[in-house]
Design a protein around this motif. Structure first.
Motif, mmCIF file in Angstrom:
data_model
loop_
_atom_site.group_PDB
_atom_site.id
_atom_site.type_symbol
_atom_site.label_atom_id
_atom_site.label_comp_id
_atom_site.label_asym_id
_atom_site.label_seq_id
_atom_site.Cartn_x
_atom_site.Cartn_y
_atom_site.Cartn_z
ATOM 1 N N ASN A 102 0.808 -1.222 0.000
ATOM 2 C CA ASN A 102 0.000 0.000 0.000
ATOM 3 C C ASN A 102 0.838 1.267 0.000
ATOM 4 O OD1 ASN A 102 -2.493 -1.335 -0.034
ATOM 5 N ND2 ASN A 102 -2.477 -1.577 2.184
ATOM 6 N N ASN A 103 2.068 1.188 0.476
ATOM 7 C CA ASN A 103 2.900 2.389 0.619
ATOM 8 C C ASN A 103 4.344 2.142 0.218
ATOM 9 O OD1 ASN A 103 0.878 4.195 1.814
ATOM 10 N ND2 ASN A 103 0.892 2.705 3.486
ATOM 11 N N THR A 104 4.550 1.420 -0.868
ATOM 12 C CA THR A 104 5.908 1.062 -1.281
ATOM 13 C C THR A 104 6.826 2.269 -1.364
ATOM 14 O OG1 THR A 104 5.040 -0.786 -2.565
ATOM 15 C CG2 THR A 104 7.276 -0.080 -3.066
ATOM 16 N N SER A 105 6.363 3.349 -1.959
ATOM 17 C CA SER A 105 7.230 4.505 -2.162
ATOM 18 C C SER A 105 7.556 5.223 -0.855
ATOM 19 C CB SER A 105 6.584 5.485 -3.136
ATOM 20 O OG SER A 105 5.383 6.002 -2.590
ATOM 21 N N LYS A 106 6.763 5.012 0.197
ATOM 22 C CA LYS A 106 6.976 5.695 1.469
ATOM 23 C C LYS A 106 7.782 4.865 2.461
ATOM 24 C CE LYS A 106 2.604 8.147 1.091
ATOM 25 N NZ LYS A 106 1.268 8.287 1.670
ATOM 26 N N VAL A 107 7.779 3.538 2.288
ATOM 27 C CA VAL A 107 8.423 2.655 3.259
ATOM 28 C C VAL A 107 9.908 2.503 2.937
ATOM 29 C CG1 VAL A 107 8.462 0.330 4.238
ATOM 30 C CG2 VAL A 107 6.269 1.392 3.657
ATOM 31 N N LYS A 108 10.733 2.832 3.919
ATOM 32 C CA LYS A 108 12.181 2.674 3.770
ATOM 33 C C LYS A 108 12.603 1.279 4.218
ATOM 34 C CE LYS A 108 16.540 4.619 5.352
ATOM 35 N NZ LYS A 108 17.160 5.643 6.204
#
Length: 112
Positions: A83-89
Motif C-alpha cells: 500500500n505504501n511502497t514509495s513511502k516505506v524505507k
C-alpha cells in the motif's frame, strides 16, 4: 481479483521484494527459526504477482489463509509494503515481553 502486476513498475516490484525479504529476515532473527517457516520464496513471488492491498486480498494468496498465523502475525506489515511502497524505507521487528512489534520505517520527505 485480477493480477495487478501490469500496473506496477519493475522498480516497484524490486522494492517490494527487498522489503518482504527484509521483513522475513528480521522475523527469522527474532523468532530464531528458518526463513521458510515465515514465508517461502515462492510465496513472496505470489505476493508480488497478486499485489494484495487488503487483508481479504492477502487471505486469498497461497500461504496466507484467513485466520492463519501469518495473516494475524504480520499481515498488516505485508500490506504496508504494497500500500505504501514509495513511502516505506524499511520494516523493523522488535520483541518486548515476548510480543513481536513490527514497525514501518518511513522515508524522509523532501519538500523542495
Amino acid at each position: 481479483m485480477a493480477d495487478n502486476v501490469n500496473k506496477v513498475t519493475q522498480d516497484t516490484i524490486e522494492q517490494q521484494r527487498a522489503l518482504l525479504l527484509s521483513l522475513r529476515s528480521k522475523l527469522v532473527g527474532q523468532r530464531h527459526t528458518l526463513p521458510y517457516t515465515i514465508y517461502k520464496d515462492e510465496e513472496i513471488e505470489n505476493l508480488l504477482v497478486k499485489q494484495p492491498h487488503t487483508i481479504e486480498e492477502l487471505s486469498k494468496v497461497k500461504g496466507f489463509p484467513d485466520g492463519g498465523k501469518r495473516l494475524k502475525g504480520f499481515g498488516e506489515a505485508i500490506l504496508e509494503v504494497f500500500n505504501n511502497t514509495s513511502k516505506v524505507k524499511d520494516i523493523d521487528v522488535k520483541c518486548e515481553n515476548g510480543e513481536l512489534e513490527i514497525v514501518t520505517v518511513l522515508r524522509k520527505m523532501e519538500l523542495f
